[in-house]
Design a protein around this motif. Structure first.
Motif, short mmCIF file in Angstrom:
data_model
loop_
_atom_site.label_atom_id
_atom_site.label_comp_id
_atom_site.label_asym_id
_atom_site.label_seq_id
_atom_site.Cartn_x
_atom_site.Cartn_y
_atom_site.Cartn_z
N GLY A 126 -5.46 -0.45 -5.86
CA GLY A 126 -5.75 0.88 -6.36
C GLY A 126 -6.91 1.58 -5.69
O GLY A 126 -7.28 2.69 -6.09
N GLU A 127 -7.51 0.97 -4.66
CA GLU A 127 -8.58 1.63 -3.93
C GLU A 127 -7.98 2.75 -3.07
O GLU A 127 -6.92 2.58 -2.49
CB GLU A 127 -9.32 0.64 -3.05
CG GLU A 127 -10.01 -0.48 -3.82
CD GLU A 127 -10.58 -1.51 -2.87
OE1 GLU A 127 -11.64 -1.25 -2.30
OE2 GLU A 127 -9.92 -2.56 -2.71
N VAL A 128 -8.68 3.88 -2.98
CA VAL A 128 -8.20 5.04 -2.23
C VAL A 128 -9.15 5.33 -1.08
O VAL A 128 -10.37 5.35 -1.28
CB VAL A 128 -8.12 6.28 -3.15
CG1 VAL A 128 -7.65 7.50 -2.36
CG2 VAL A 128 -7.19 6.02 -4.33
N TYR B 267 0.05 8.36 2.25
CA TYR B 267 0.42 9.77 2.15
C TYR B 267 0.03 10.50 3.42
O TYR B 267 -1.08 10.32 3.93
CB TYR B 267 -0.32 10.46 0.99
CG TYR B 267 0.15 10.06 -0.37
CD1 TYR B 267 1.25 10.70 -0.96
CD2 TYR B 267 -0.50 9.08 -1.10
CE1 TYR B 267 1.68 10.35 -2.22
CE2 TYR B 267 -0.08 8.73 -2.37
CZ TYR B 267 1.01 9.37 -2.93
OH TYR B 267 1.43 9.02 -4.19
N THR C 247 -9.28 7.65 2.93
CA THR C 247 -8.65 8.60 3.85
C THR C 247 -9.16 8.32 5.26
O THR C 247 -10.22 8.81 5.63
CB THR C 247 -8.97 10.05 3.41
OG1 THR C 247 -8.58 10.21 2.05
CG2 THR C 247 -8.22 11.06 4.28
N TRP D 273 0.85 -1.19 0.00
CA TRP D 273 0.00 0.00 0.00
C TRP D 273 0.88 1.25 0.00
O TRP D 273 2.02 1.24 0.48
CB TRP D 273 -0.89 0.03 1.23
CG TRP D 273 -2.01 -0.97 1.24
CD1 TRP D 273 -2.06 -2.16 0.56
CD2 TRP D 273 -3.21 -0.89 2.00
NE1 TRP D 273 -3.24 -2.81 0.86
CE2 TRP D 273 -3.95 -2.06 1.74
CE3 TRP D 273 -3.72 0.05 2.88
CZ2 TRP D 273 -5.20 -2.29 2.31
CZ3 TRP D 273 -4.96 -0.18 3.46
CH2 TRP D 273 -5.69 -1.34 3.18
N GLN E 10 -3.87 9.55 3.69
CA GLN E 10 -4.58 8.85 2.63
C GLN E 10 -3.83 7.56 2.31
O GLN E 10 -2.60 7.54 2.30
CB GLN E 10 -4.67 9.73 1.38
CG GLN E 10 -5.52 9.14 0.28
CD GLN E 10 -5.64 10.08 -0.89
OE1 GLN E 10 -4.70 10.20 -1.67
NE2 GLN E 10 -6.77 10.75 -0.99
N MET E 11 -4.60 6.51 2.03
CA MET E 11 -4.00 5.22 1.73
C MET E 11 -4.52 4.72 0.39
O MET E 11 -5.70 4.89 0.07
CB MET E 11 -4.33 4.21 2.83
CG MET E 11 -3.93 4.69 4.21
SD MET E 11 -4.33 3.52 5.51
CE MET E 11 -2.69 2.91 5.83
N ILE E 12 -3.61 4.12 -0.38
CA ILE E 12 -3.98 3.52 -1.66
C ILE E 12 -3.60 2.04 -1.56
O ILE E 12 -2.43 1.71 -1.35
CB ILE E 12 -3.26 4.19 -2.83
CG1 ILE E 12 -3.56 5.70 -2.84
CG2 ILE E 12 -3.66 3.54 -4.15
CD1 ILE E 12 -2.76 6.49 -3.84
N THR E 13 -4.59 1.18 -1.71
CA THR E 13 -4.35 -0.25 -1.58
C THR E 13 -3.58 -0.78 -2.79
O THR E 13 -3.45 -0.10 -3.81
CB THR E 13 -5.67 -1.04 -1.46
OG1 THR E 13 -6.35 -0.98 -2.72
CG2 THR E 13 -6.57 -0.48 -0.36
#
Length: 108
Positions: A91-93, A34, A95, A31, A85-88
C-alpha cells in the motif's frame, strides 16, 4: 522526463524498479502502476485525458511496460503533463517519474 510522441502512434513506456542501495531489481509483483496524462498538473484524475492502470502479474525482475494503443493516443496535439505512480503490495505510494509529453501531429 520530458518526451515527444506522434499523435495516433502506439506508446510503450518500459521501466525497471531497483533498490536504491543495492541496485538490484525489486520484485513488483502485485503492484499497481498508473500512467496519467493531464492538460494541467492541477486537474483532478477525473479530468485526465488518458489514464492507464496496470496490475503487475510477473514483476520478479522489477520490470513493467505501459502500453497505450494507437487509438488511446489520438490526443489533440499539445503539451501535456504526466506521471507514473506506483502502489506497492503493502500500500505504499510513490511517483518515480513525472514530466511533460508533447503530442505532435502525425503526417501519414
Amino acid at each position: 522526463m520530458n518526451f515527444t510522441h506522434v499523435r495516433g502512434d502506439t506508446l510503450y513506456l518500459s521501466l525497471q524498479v531497483t533498490d536504491a542501495e543495492t541496485k538490484q531489481p525489486v520484485d513488483i509483483t502485485g503492484w499497481i502502476v498508473y500512467f496519467t496524462v493531464k492538460e494541467k498538473p492541477t486537474d483532478g484524475d477525473d479530468q485526465a485525458v488518458l489514464q492507464k492502470m496496470i496490475i503487475v502479474s510477473e514483476g520478479t525482475e522489477g520490470k513493467v511496460t505501459i502500453t497505450c494503443l494507437n487509438t488511446e493516443m489520438e490526443l489533440t496535439p499539445a503539451k501535456y503533463y504526466y506521471d507514473i505512480q506506483m502502489i506497492t503490495a503493502q500500500g505504499e505510494v510513490f511517483t518515480p517519474i513525472i514530466g511533460q509529453i508533447t503530442i505532435v501531429q502525425d503526417i501519414t
